[in-house]
Design a protein around this motif. Structure first.
Motif, PDB file in Angstrom:
ATOM      1  N   THR A   7       0.891  -1.052   0.047  1.00 51.46           N
ATOM      2  CA  THR A   7       0.022   0.115  -0.098  1.00 51.46           C
ATOM      3  C   THR A   7       0.872   1.313  -0.115  1.00 51.46           C
ATOM      4  OG1 THR A   7      -1.627   1.056   1.186  1.00 51.46           O
ATOM      5  CG2 THR A   7      -0.145   0.028   2.459  1.00 51.46           C
ATOM      6  N   CYS A  25      -4.405   3.867   7.179  1.00 46.74           N
ATOM      7  CA  CYS A  25      -3.244   2.719   6.704  1.00 46.74           C
ATOM      8  C   CYS A  25      -3.037   2.066   7.741  1.00 46.74           C
ATOM      9  CB  CYS A  25      -2.121   3.714   6.041  1.00 46.74           C
ATOM     10  SG  CYS A  25      -0.788   2.711   5.448  1.00 46.74           S
ATOM     11  N   LEU A  28      -5.533  -0.503   8.362  1.00 51.47           N
ATOM     12  CA  LEU A  28      -5.278  -1.540   7.240  1.00 51.47           C
ATOM     13  C   LEU A  28      -4.122  -2.483   7.613  1.00 51.47           C
ATOM     14  CD1 LEU A  28      -5.617  -2.847   4.576  1.00 51.47           C
ATOM     15  CD2 LEU A  28      -4.005  -1.140   3.707  1.00 51.47           C
ATOM     16  N   ASP A  31      -5.482  -4.677  10.368  1.00 54.96           N
ATOM     17  CA  ASP A  31      -6.635  -5.935   9.577  1.00 54.96           C
ATOM     18  C   ASP A  31      -5.642  -7.038   8.985  1.00 54.96           C
ATOM     19  OD1 ASP A  31      -8.893  -4.940  10.547  1.00 54.96           O
ATOM     20  OD2 ASP A  31      -9.142  -3.979   8.794  1.00 54.96           O
TER      21      ASP A  31
END
Length: 79
Positions: A7, A25, A28, A31
């Motif tokens: 990313t 971010c 993310l 996760d």
């Protein structure tokens, strides 16, 4: 290391509140780390936003710094 997720998260230092994208971010990353067996690489101009996560997850996270000093940016915000 198995990199599945890569990313990019650039924070516009000239725009107050733009750090929110670094927060997204971080979510993310959490996760990916908690829900998958895969690793993640983040390309960013603000590496300090991820220091805590790097110490928490170790070598499963690669933070790649890109300062954008040699880049000309002409795009706006997108999701």
């Amino acid at each position: 290391m198995n990199i599945l997720v890569s990313t990019i998260c650039f924070v516009n230092r000239n725009k107050p509140g733009a750090e929110i994208y670094a927060t997204f971010c971080q979510r993310l990353i959490e996760d990916v780390m908690n829900k998958t067996p895969f690793d993640i690489m983040v390309t960013t101009n603000e590496t300090n936003h991820y220091d805590e996560l790097v110490s928490k997850y170790g070598n499963r996270i690669i933070i790649r710094e890109e300062t954008l000093e040699k880049h000309r940016l002409t795009v706006g915000v997108f999701n």
